[in-house]
Design a protein around this motif. Structure first.
Motif, PDB file in Angstrom:
ATOM      1  N   UNK A 131       0.838  -1.206   0.000  1.00  0.00           N
ATOM      2  CA  UNK A 131       0.000   0.000   0.000  1.00  0.00           C
ATOM      3  C   UNK A 131       0.871   1.253   0.000  1.00  0.00           C
ATOM      4  N   UNK A 132       1.989   1.210   0.729  1.00  0.00           N
ATOM      5  CA  UNK A 132       2.893   2.365   0.775  1.00  0.00           C
ATOM      6  C   UNK A 132       3.514   2.630  -0.592  1.00  0.00           C
ATOM      7  N   UNK A 133       3.918   1.567  -1.291  1.00  0.00           N
ATOM      8  CA  UNK A 133       4.512   1.727  -2.623  1.00  0.00           C
ATOM      9  C   UNK A 133       3.508   2.354  -3.596  1.00  0.00           C
ATOM     10  N   UNK A 134       2.268   1.906  -3.516  1.00  0.00           N
ATOM     11  CA  UNK A 134       1.228   2.468  -4.384  1.00  0.00           C
ATOM     12  C   UNK A 134       0.910   3.911  -3.998  1.00  0.00           C
ATOM     13  N   UNK A 135       0.864   4.173  -2.704  1.00  0.00           N
ATOM     14  CA  UNK A 135       0.497   5.503  -2.203  1.00  0.00           C
ATOM     15  C   UNK A 135       1.565   6.548  -2.532  1.00  0.00           C
ATOM     16  N   UNK A 136       2.835   6.207  -2.304  1.00  0.00           N
ATOM     17  CA  UNK A 136       3.907   7.181  -2.482  1.00  0.00           C
ATOM     18  C   UNK A 136       4.464   7.224  -3.911  1.00  0.00           C
ATOM     19  N   UNK A 137       4.472   6.063  -4.600  1.00  0.00           N
ATOM     20  CA  UNK A 137       5.145   6.003  -5.892  1.00  0.00           C
ATOM     21  C   UNK A 137       4.291   5.438  -7.033  1.00  0.00           C
ATOM     22  N   UNK A 138       3.059   5.021  -6.723  1.00  0.00           N
ATOM     23  CA  UNK A 138       2.160   4.544  -7.773  1.00  0.00           C
ATOM     24  C   UNK A 138       2.621   3.281  -8.468  1.00  0.00           C
ATOM     25  N   UNK A 139       3.265   2.387  -7.735  1.00  0.00           N
ATOM     26  CA  UNK A 139       3.743   1.144  -8.325  1.00  0.00           C
ATOM     27  C   UNK A 139       3.751   0.050  -7.254  1.00  0.00           C
ATOM     28  N   UNK A 140       3.782  -1.222  -7.645  1.00  0.00           N
ATOM     29  CA  UNK A 140       3.875  -2.302  -6.654  1.00  0.00           C
ATOM     30  C   UNK A 140       5.246  -2.308  -5.983  1.00  0.00           C
ATOM     31  N   UNK A 141       5.312  -2.857  -4.790  1.00  0.00           N
ATOM     32  CA  UNK A 141       6.556  -2.813  -4.014  1.00  0.00           C
ATOM     33  C   UNK A 141       7.689  -3.566  -4.698  1.00  0.00           C
ATOM     34  N   UNK A 142       7.372  -4.601  -5.478  1.00  0.00           N
ATOM     35  CA  UNK A 142       8.438  -5.364  -6.146  1.00  0.00           C
ATOM     36  C   UNK A 142       9.160  -4.533  -7.195  1.00  0.00           C
ATOM     37  N   UNK A 143       8.540  -3.440  -7.651  1.00  0.00           N
ATOM     38  CA  UNK A 143       9.148  -2.594  -8.679  1.00  0.00           C
ATOM     39  C   UNK A 143       9.847  -1.364  -8.108  1.00  0.00           C
ATOM     40  N   UNK A 144       9.888  -1.241  -6.791  1.00  0.00           N
ATOM     41  CA  UNK A 144      10.553  -0.090  -6.181  1.00  0.00           C
ATOM     42  C   UNK A 144      12.051  -0.128  -6.441  1.00  0.00           C
ATOM     43  N   UNK A 145      12.625   1.006  -6.765  1.00  0.00           N
ATOM     44  CA  UNK A 145      14.075   1.107  -6.845  1.00  0.00           C
ATOM     45  C   UNK A 145      14.632   1.114  -5.424  1.00  0.00           C
ATOM     46  N   UNK A 146      15.925   0.956  -5.298  1.00  0.00           N
ATOM     47  CA  UNK A 146      16.550   0.988  -3.975  1.00  0.00           C
ATOM     48  C   UNK A 146      16.287   2.326  -3.285  1.00  0.00           C
ATOM     49  N   UNK A 147      16.351   3.402  -4.043  1.00  0.00           N
ATOM     50  CA  UNK A 147      16.119   4.730  -3.478  1.00  0.00           C
ATOM     51  C   UNK A 147      14.671   4.895  -3.018  1.00  0.00           C
ATOM     52  N   UNK A 148      13.717   4.434  -3.826  1.00  0.00           N
ATOM     53  CA  UNK A 148      12.304   4.542  -3.456  1.00  0.00           C
ATOM     54  C   UNK A 148      12.003   3.713  -2.212  1.00  0.00           C
ATOM     55  N   UNK A 149      12.576   2.518  -2.164  1.00  0.00           N
ATOM     56  CA  UNK A 149      12.381   1.664  -0.987  1.00  0.00           C
ATOM     57  C   UNK A 149      12.950   2.328   0.261  1.00  0.00           C
ATOM     58  N   UNK A 150      14.091   2.978   0.113  1.00  0.00           N
ATOM     59  CA  UNK A 150      14.709   3.669   1.247  1.00  0.00           C
ATOM     60  C   UNK A 150      13.855   4.831   1.723  1.00  0.00           C
ATOM     61  N   UNK A 151      13.184   5.524   0.813  1.00  0.00           N
ATOM     62  CA  UNK A 151      12.283   6.615   1.203  1.00  0.00           C
ATOM     63  C   UNK A 151      11.129   6.076   2.038  1.00  0.00           C
ATOM     64  N   UNK A 152      10.578   4.930   1.637  1.00  0.00           N
ATOM     65  CA  UNK A 152       9.481   4.334   2.396  1.00  0.00           C
ATOM     66  C   UNK A 152       9.959   3.922   3.785  1.00  0.00           C
ATOM     67  N   UNK A 153      11.122   3.293   3.854  1.00  0.00           N
ATOM     68  CA  UNK A 153      11.661   2.851   5.148  1.00  0.00           C
ATOM     69  C   UNK A 153      12.023   4.032   6.040  1.00  0.00           C
ATOM     70  N   UNK A 154      12.351   5.152   5.435  1.00  0.00           N
ATOM     71  CA  UNK A 154      12.807   6.317   6.204  1.00  0.00           C
ATOM     72  C   UNK A 154      11.722   6.887   7.114  1.00  0.00           C
ATOM     73  N   UNK A 155      10.443   6.653   6.782  1.00  0.00           N
ATOM     74  CA  UNK A 155       9.370   7.209   7.612  1.00  0.00           C
ATOM     75  C   UNK A 155       9.242   6.473   8.940  1.00  0.00           C
ATOM     76  N   UNK A 156       9.780   5.272   9.025  1.00  0.00           N
ATOM     77  CA  UNK A 156       9.709   4.509  10.269  1.00  0.00           C
ATOM     78  C   UNK A 156      10.690   5.070  11.298  1.00  0.00           C
ATOM     79  N   UNK A 157      10.338   5.115  12.578  1.00  0.00           N
ATOM     80  CA  UNK A 157       9.112   4.599  13.197  1.00  0.00           C
ATOM     81  C   UNK A 157       8.032   5.662  13.403  1.00  0.00           C
ATOM     82  N   UNK A 158       8.085   6.766  12.664  1.00  0.00           N
ATOM     83  CA  UNK A 158       7.098   7.841  12.821  1.00  0.00           C
ATOM     84  C   UNK A 158       6.387   8.147  11.508  1.00  0.00           C
TER      85      UNK A 158
END
Length: 214
Positions: free
Chosen positions: A157-184
């Motif tokens: 859901x985060x991949x679709x919400x932030x980048x409009x794509x499934x999580x398997x297609x996230x680049x390393x940078x996009x994945x890092x942006x999603x992880x960066x919001x944790x734990x807040x």
């Protein structure tokens, strides 16, 4: 009176056993945190997927950000816990020392908060899921249930919400942006990153090189 109490405790025990067994094979229908997000933001955006469908980038990014010892500890990172306790004793901003296993136990079975009762129950559930579920299932449940935005839960859901794509297609940078919001996740937004979030994103990108999914 005592008989009724014992009956209630027995029912609670049975329900917990059933839920733990359920969790070994299926994602939770809903969690207390998800219900809270639904009431607070009027939406529940999530999409449970299998571990294979998530892709490696988002797994590495979250492990790099949250728990780099995930595959080697027994559910508890005692070094991180000790550091967190020393940090908090100085009266500074509270810092947690929870592993992915502990966070999974909290997210699936319990509620948010810092009470000793919740922490004690969290420890019990962490021990059980480490023994009964194993690392791969714990990671899958975590990545599907973790809050990653306002009413947004799980990496798909985060991949679709932030980048409009499934999580398997996230680049390393996009994945890092999603992880960066944790734990807040309610505070930070990859779409409008603060200087702190940019710094954390760069740190996660570097740490991802050291993460092995074994």
């Amino acid at each position: 009176m005592w008989k009724k109490i014992k009956q209630i405790l027995f029912i609670i025990l049975i329900l917990n056993v059933v839920f733990i067994i359920w969790g070994r094979f299926l994602n939770p229908p809903i969690t207390i945190t998800q219900i809270g997000g639904l009431f607070e933001y009027g939406k529940l955006q999530r999409d449970y997927i299998s571990s294979e469908e998530m892709g490696n980038n988002v797994k590495k990014a979250v492990i790099a950000s949250e728990d780099q010892k995930f595959f080697t500890h027994n559910g508890f990172d005692y070094t991180a816990i000790e550091k967190a306790m020393k940090h908090n004793e100085k009266g500074k901003k509270l810092r947690g020392g929870s592993t992915i296993s502990q966070q999974t136990a909290k997210n699936i079975f319990l509620w948010q908060g810092r009470s000793w009762v919740r922490k004690g129950l969290e420890a019990v559930y962490t021990f059980i899921i480490e023994k009964f579920w194993g690392k791969d299932i714990i990671l899958e449940r975590y990545l599907n249930s973790i809050e990653m935005g306002q009413g947004v839960f799980g990496v798909e859901a985060a991949a679709e919400y932030y980048f409009g794509k499934p999580s398997k297609d996230l680049t390393a940078s996009e994945a890092a942006w999603i992880a960066a919001v944790l734990p807040n996740p309610k505070k930070y937004d990859p779409k409008n990153p603060s200087p702190y979030l940019r710094k954390k994103h760069s740190w996660i990108m570097r740490q991802m090189r050291n993460v092995s999914l074994k």
